[in-house]
Design a protein around this motif. Structure first.
Motif, PDB file in Angstrom:
ATOM      1  N   SER A   5      26.235  43.390  44.322  1.00 13.40           N
ATOM      2  CA  SER A   5      27.478  44.129  44.147  1.00 13.40           C
ATOM      3  C   SER A   5      28.129  43.662  42.848  1.00 13.40           C
ATOM      4  O   SER A   5      27.867  42.561  42.363  1.00 13.40           O
ATOM      5  N   PRO A   7      30.484  41.965  40.500  1.00 12.64           N
ATOM      6  CA  PRO A   7      31.407  40.843  40.730  1.00 12.64           C
ATOM      7  C   PRO A   7      32.860  41.294  40.625  1.00 12.64           C
ATOM      8  O   PRO A   7      33.184  42.182  39.837  1.00 12.64           O
ATOM      9  N   ARG A   8      33.705  40.699  41.449  1.00 15.04           N
ATOM     10  CA  ARG A   8      35.116  41.098  41.416  1.00 15.04           C
ATOM     11  C   ARG A   8      35.863  40.493  40.236  1.00 15.04           C
ATOM     12  O   ARG A   8      36.934  40.949  39.877  1.00 15.04           O
ATOM     13  N   PHE A   9      35.293  39.429  39.665  1.00 17.88           N
ATOM     14  CA  PHE A   9      35.955  38.838  38.495  1.00 17.88           C
ATOM     15  C   PHE A   9      36.081  39.888  37.394  1.00 17.88           C
ATOM     16  O   PHE A   9      35.141  40.618  37.111  1.00 17.88           O
ATOM     17  N   HIS A  10      37.240  39.972  36.806  1.00 20.40           N
ATOM     18  CA  HIS A  10      37.385  40.852  35.650  1.00 20.40           C
ATOM     19  C   HIS A  10      37.925  40.046  34.482  1.00 20.40           C
ATOM     20  O   HIS A  10      38.298  38.871  34.621  1.00 20.40           O
ATOM     21  N   HIS A  11      37.946  40.696  33.325  1.00 15.16           N
ATOM     22  CA  HIS A  11      38.430  39.993  32.139  1.00 15.16           C
ATOM     23  C   HIS A  11      39.872  39.554  32.367  1.00 15.16           C
ATOM     24  O   HIS A  11      40.707  40.359  32.787  1.00 15.16           O
ATOM     25  N   PRO A  12      40.184  38.281  32.112  1.00 15.57           N
ATOM     26  CA  PRO A  12      41.549  37.812  32.417  1.00 15.57           C
ATOM     27  C   PRO A  12      42.634  38.535  31.624  1.00 15.57           C
ATOM     28  O   PRO A  12      43.791  38.547  32.040  1.00 15.57           O
TER      29      PRO A  12
ATOM     30  N   ARG B  89      33.588  29.025  33.727  1.00 11.75           N
ATOM     31  CA  ARG B  89      34.335  29.356  34.934  1.00 11.75           C
ATOM     32  C   ARG B  89      35.849  29.110  34.725  1.00 11.75           C
ATOM     33  O   ARG B  89      36.682  29.769  35.344  1.00 11.75           O
ATOM     34  N   ARG B  91      37.473  29.844  32.139  1.00  6.83           N
ATOM     35  CA  ARG B  91      38.022  31.027  31.474  1.00  6.83           C
ATOM     36  C   ARG B  91      37.968  32.246  32.382  1.00  6.83           C
ATOM     37  O   ARG B  91      38.760  33.176  32.228  1.00  6.83           O
ATOM     38  N   VAL B  92      37.022  32.251  33.316  1.00 15.63           N
ATOM     39  CA  VAL B  92      36.855  33.403  34.195  1.00 15.63           C
ATOM     40  C   VAL B  92      37.829  33.342  35.362  1.00 15.63           C
ATOM     41  O   VAL B  92      38.468  34.325  35.711  1.00 15.63           O
ATOM     42  N   GLU B  93      37.923  32.179  36.000  1.00 17.12           N
ATOM     43  CA  GLU B  93      38.891  32.043  37.084  1.00 17.12           C
ATOM     44  C   GLU B  93      39.823  30.904  36.751  1.00 17.12           C
ATOM     45  O   GLU B  93      40.783  31.091  36.027  1.00 17.12           O
ATOM     46  N   ILE B 464      27.305  36.752  41.806  1.00 18.42           N
ATOM     47  CA  ILE B 464      28.318  35.780  41.377  1.00 18.42           C
ATOM     48  C   ILE B 464      29.114  35.269  42.585  1.00 18.42           C
ATOM     49  O   ILE B 464      29.710  36.048  43.323  1.00 18.42           O
ATOM     50  N   SER B 465      29.125  33.960  42.765  1.00 14.63           N
ATOM     51  CA  SER B 465      29.900  33.372  43.859  1.00 14.63           C
ATOM     52  C   SER B 465      31.387  33.423  43.510  1.00 14.63           C
ATOM     53  O   SER B 465      31.776  33.107  42.392  1.00 14.63           O
ATOM     54  N   GLU B 466      32.189  33.832  44.480  1.00 15.27           N
ATOM     55  CA  GLU B 466      33.632  33.859  44.237  1.00 15.27           C
ATOM     56  C   GLU B 466      34.325  32.655  44.866  1.00 15.27           C
ATOM     57  O   GLU B 466      35.550  32.601  44.961  1.00 15.27           O
ATOM     58  N   ASP B 576      32.719  35.477  25.294  1.00 16.04           N
ATOM     59  CA  ASP B 576      33.760  34.667  25.937  1.00 16.04           C
ATOM     60  C   ASP B 576      33.646  34.552  27.456  1.00 16.04           C
ATOM     61  O   ASP B 576      33.450  33.471  27.992  1.00 16.04           O
ATOM     62  N   VAL B 577      33.750  35.670  28.169  1.00 19.75           N
ATOM     63  CA  VAL B 577      33.802  35.565  29.638  1.00 19.75           C
ATOM     64  C   VAL B 577      32.612  36.241  30.318  1.00 19.75           C
ATOM     65  O   VAL B 577      32.668  36.557  31.507  1.00 19.75           O
TER      66      VAL B 577
END
Lengths: 351, 612
Positions: A5, A7-12, B89, B91-93, B464-466, B576-577
């Motif tokens: 799926s 990833p839910r992470f998006h560009h900050p 990570r 920068r991503v979270e 990707i692990s959250e 970058d991310v």
């Protein structure tokens, strides 16, 4: 198809719209279409347009029929209403839904098979009736789900993947829509979002039937040399007549253009469309001229894109039927039942 | 460092001109994308060993570390972790992968490695002296002994390990872990001359060594000459000396009230040690603002968890004594003031000086190099700060046969830097003995291999692990404070280690773009979860950084630029991310994108002989 799926992470630093949402909030499930399918780009353009228009997703309904294109509403706006109808019948379902609840924004997504073959009759009457909706055809000239036969929109000169000849004349849905009285007709290309996103934004805002024929190459069955619906062919033969800039009502237009180059059109919601003429001979308000122009260019092997025809003066279906401005599903018994006096007056008139 | 070294693969982008296609054959381009490995002084292939941990291949993971950083078990507990702030990570979270603790997982759960140790070549007749038995010297020994060198390690203490033994308390680094990793190297046939104070470099050179490596660290703790200092000498202790005295069992008590001066990691070790030797009221008092303390954040946290109070913005004024005994310290209260250049000054607030009573003071305000044993007339130059002049590439001093590394070379750093120096010095020593030019260095060993297994299958886990960063379990506080040898951090168990390992984004699995295959269908642009891919008209870099979908504001992160595409545009990817999730490659109909694992190994001394 991808098995992971997204990833839910998006560009900050992803921008947010006035609802506090990012573009990612308008996405749907992971696409199961072939990698590189033009349809996924159309979905992304719809996502972008809805994000930029600050549309609340739950006030939008997406409708479709059957086919690769008709699968795509799953892949955008997962928070919206949706109806996946039987093959070629999306237009009827959209008509009914629109009459029952005019408060929602309707987006119909169909393909060249769903619209130009099995659904041609449905399509023609939705256009005639001016149903207030955006009707998108993701047009790749081929039946992808059944392994690549020619569809009814495949140009006669366009050959199959193994060189097969196409014996039949193509249906040009955009020309047909102009002839049948659609008040907004455009042609886009899935490989050119700079053009497509403003067209979708304008079409979503337009009141009445808005039709966008999006050439959306099928990378699996119709993206070869000799096809007129391939990325390469469309890029080489595209002829854009009008550049469309959608201008929100609170923004002032600052760029200046020479006279005759620009047409400003005010839309239903007070937003403006600024149309920049890329071809000074083209008049998007003249249906006969538009059809002639498109067919002339077609004869020269060119594909005319951009906003092709616009009429902001016509009524939509509900106006033509003189219906109440309130959504029917909000009418309660008091509104629906005539008062004794009104009933008496009717009875008297019939005596 | 020249600007080009910051921009590997960028080519010469003259100002105002369009960006050139990125040269991905420059090994440093993709190396820089692996932020953790790039930040690590020893350039340990971090994602590679984290994947091995996730697969339960602890021994393999340990060996990847051992090759690169020599002390996985020790560093897995004590490393300064330059890799973690660099982790993508962040920068991503928010929080980085717990890289250091995963290294410890590899060390804790590995199997037998005796059979994986290098073969020791027959003696080559060369003799190398390593002065100081710490991490730098041991790395030199580890790299040279297998090549047949006879290495002699000198140390003033009875055992090897240097500051890892004398300054790092056992509750952070158990002796068994230290002994094992130090002894493994000494078992390579190293001759040890422990309990030996080297008082003359010339006398060592006189023994006819082919090369001498100086890894004596920064052994002198800084003193604090303020009023009362000499009068309270009995209760004033230099932090590192006191820690060493505790480590070797010469000190086992401390006063009830203890003040630790200083804000670095030594201060944290001092205060926590004091809590275990009978201190009840232990305060750390530091000149700088809290945010600017030098100690690693996790070490500050560990100290605070043990109820140690930290007071900032206090400058010591005077040691107060009565009848020859220390009774407390007075401090001037200050506040930081920053000038336009961001430079800080501490300005007195004008308040009354603060007095804190105490029985002992531990002074941990820095440490210095000290070379009284090196003669100044033997051709070994010292600079105006009385530091040896050392080449930053070869680690050779101005004496052709004397090399420096670790804290002895350029001042106090930490273990992982000492290891990195040791590797380079070993290369230099080998080249010297082989009669080769020292300034020529072997290129790193690099591979770039597709990870494609099937239509949309990769040989790495691209989901990707959250999960948020996992906390490491700690020993019960009361028990830990009661036993100076009880390790406080218990380490991840296998389950936690697996979950934490899955947070790694596999930044070494690179997105590789092949311009000639691309049909510009936009599928990668549409699917990329972090909007890092763009098809756009080329422009000078500053403009391009602004014009892409999400402007690339972090200039330390490179743009990956393709050749010109048929439409005249270029592909521009902001590194970058990027999550390295591989969706661009999965959605690409023509395999213009591929996910390729980039393995980067720094050259070591043995590569000069045995090949990669």
């Amino acid at each position: 198809m991808s098995f992971v799926s997204k990833p839910r992470f998006h560009h900050p630093r992803l921008p947010r719209n006035s609802l506090g949402l990012t573009r990612r909030d308008y996405e749907g499930a992971m696409s199961t279409l072939c990698a590189g399918c033009g349809h996924d780009s159309v979905s992304a353009a719809i996502v972008e347009a809805c994000f930029e228009l600050d549309l609340p997703a739950h006030r939008l309904a997406k409708l479709s029929g059957i086919g690769c294109s008709s699968k795509t509403p799953t892949y955008f706006l997962s928070k919206s209403h949706g109806f996946n109808s039987v093959h070629g019948r999306m237009a009827s379902v959209a008509t009914g839904a629109n009459l029952a609840n005019c408060d929602l924004t309707y987006v119909g997504v169909s393909g060249d098979g769903d619209t130009a073959s099995i659904g041609l009759g449905q399509f023609a009457h939705a256009v005639r009736r001016q149903v207030d909706m955006l009707y998108v055809v993701e047009n790749n000239g081929t039946y992808g789900l059944t392994k690549g036969q020619f569809s009814a929109t495949n140009d006669r000169v366009s050959v199959g993947r193994k060189g097969q000849r196409n014996a039949f004349e193509a249906i040009d849905l955009a020309v047909m829509a102009i002839q049948l009285g659609a008040s907004f007709v455009a042609r886009g290309f899935s490989g050119d979002k700079d053009q497509l996103v403003p067209l979708i934004k304008a079409a979503l805002t337009h009141k009445g039937f808005a039709f966008i024929d999006v050439i959306s190459p099928c990378v699996t069955f119709n993206n070869h040399y000799g096809s007129t619906k391939s990325f390469e062919f469309v890029r080489d033969h595209e002829h854009s007549v009008l550049a469309t800039d959608y201008v929100p009502y609170h923004e002032t237009i600052t760029a200046s253009y020479a006279e005759g180059e620009v047409i400003d059109v005010t839309l239903h919601n007070q937003c403006r469309l600024r149309l920049r003429k890329l071809d000074s001979d083209y008049d998007p308000g003249d249906p006969v001229g538009a059809v002639r122009y498109i067919m002339d260019r077609q004869a020269q092997g060119e594909v005319v894109t951009g906003l092709l025809y616009l009429d902001t003066g016509d009524e939509d279906l509900r106006g033509k039927l003189e219906m109440t401005s309130r959504p029917l599903n909000s009418l309660d018994e008091d509104a629906l039942r005539p008062s004794p006096e009104v009933l008496e007056a009717i009875n008297v008139s019939l005596r | 460092m020249s600007p080009d070294e910051h921009r590997p693969g960028a080519g010469a982008n003259a100002p105002g001109t369009h960006m050139r296609p990125t040269d991905i054959t420059d090994p440093q381009y993709f190396h820089k994308v692996v932020d953790c490995q790039w930040a690590c002084p020893a350039h340990t292939p971090v994602p590679e060993y984290i994947r091995m941990i996730a697969q339960g291949r602890y021994t393999d993971a340990y060996m990847v570390n051992w090759e690169s950083n020599v002390f996985p078990g020790i560093l897995g507990r004590t490393c300064d972790r330059p890799c973690e702030p660099a982790c993508r990570r962040v920068r991503v979270e928010d929080k980085p992968v717990a890289i250091c603790r995963l290294k410890r997982v590899a060390a804790d759960y590995r199997g037998d490695i005796e059979h994986l140790m290098p073969e020791i070549a027959s003696p080559n007749g060369r003799r190398i002296a390593c002065i100081g038995g710490g991490p730098a010297s041991l790395t030199v020994a580890r790299d040279l002994a297998p090549l047949g060198y006879h290495v002699v390690v000198y140390d003033r203490d009875a055992k090897g390990g240097g500051m890892m033994r004398s300054q790092i308390p056992a509750f952070r680094l158990p002796q068994s872990v230290l002994d094992e990793e130090v002894d493994r190297i000494l078992d390579f046939g190293i001759e040890t001359r422990f309990d030996t104070d080297v008082t003359s470099l010339q006398s060592v050179l006189d023994e006819g060594y082919d090369a001498v490596f100086v890894g004596t660290g920064a052994p002198r703790g800084r003193d604090l000459q303020i009023p009362g200092r000499d009068e309270v000498a009995e209760n004033f202790h230099i932090g590192i000396d006191w820690l060493m005295s505790v480590a070797f069992g010469h000190t086992d008590t401390v006063g009830r009230r203890v003040i630790v001066l200083g804000g670095g990691n030594t201060a944290m070790d001092c205060c926590r040690t004091a809590m275990r030797l009978g201190g009840e009221d232990v305060k750390v008092i530091v000149r700088s603002p809290f945010e600017e303390m030098k100690a690693s954040p996790w070490e500050i946290e560990d100290a605070q968890r043990e109820d140690i109070e930290i007071l900032n913005n206090h400058v010591p004024l005077e040691f107060v004594h009565e009848n020859g005994r220390l009774v407390g310290v007075t401090f001037e209260k200050v506040r930081p003031v920053y000038d336009d250049t961001g430079r800080r000054r501490l300005v007195p607030t004008g308040e009354e000086p603060a007095f804190f009573p105490c029985d002992d003071v531990l002074c941990a305000i820095g440490q210095e190099n000290h070379f009284p044993w090196i003669e100044r007339d033997i051709g070994l130059e010292f600079d105006k700060w009385d530091m040896p002049v050392v080449d930053r590439v070869t680690f050779r001093s101005t004496h052709p046969r004397v090399f420096f590394g670790g804290d002895a070379a350029f001042g106090p750093e930490n273990i992982i830097w000492a290891v990195a120096h040791g590797h380079q010095a070993a290369i230099s020593i080998d080249r010297l003995c082989e009669g080769r030019d020292l300034s020529e260095r072997l290129a790193p060993h690099v591979t770039l291999v597709s990870q494609k297994m099937g239509m949309h299958e990769w040989s790495y886990h691209n989901m990707i692990s959250e999960d948020q960063r996992y906390l490491v379990p700690h020993a019960d506080k009361a028990l830990a404070l009661g036993d100076i040898r009880m390790e406080v951090e218990l380490g991840f168990d296998e389950r936690l280690g697996f979950d934490e390992a899955m947070r790694c984004l596999n930044c070494d699995v690179q997105t590789v773009f092949e311009t000639g295959r691309c049909i510009e269908c936009d599928a990668c642009v549409d699917v990329c979860p972090v909007d890092c891919i763009n098809f756009i008209n080329n422009a000078p870099e500053p403009e391009l950084r602004q014009q892409i979908r999400v402007p690339a504001l972090d200039e330390s992160q490179d743009l990956y630029v393709s050749d010109d595409l048929p439409t005249g545009r270029v592909m521009v990817k902001d590194e970058d991310v990027c999550l390295h999730c591989g969706l661009c490659a999965e959605r690409c109909p023509t395999a213009a994108w591929d996910m390729k694992k980039f393995l980067y190994h720094e050259a070591k001394a043995q590569n000069q002989r045995l090949g990669p």
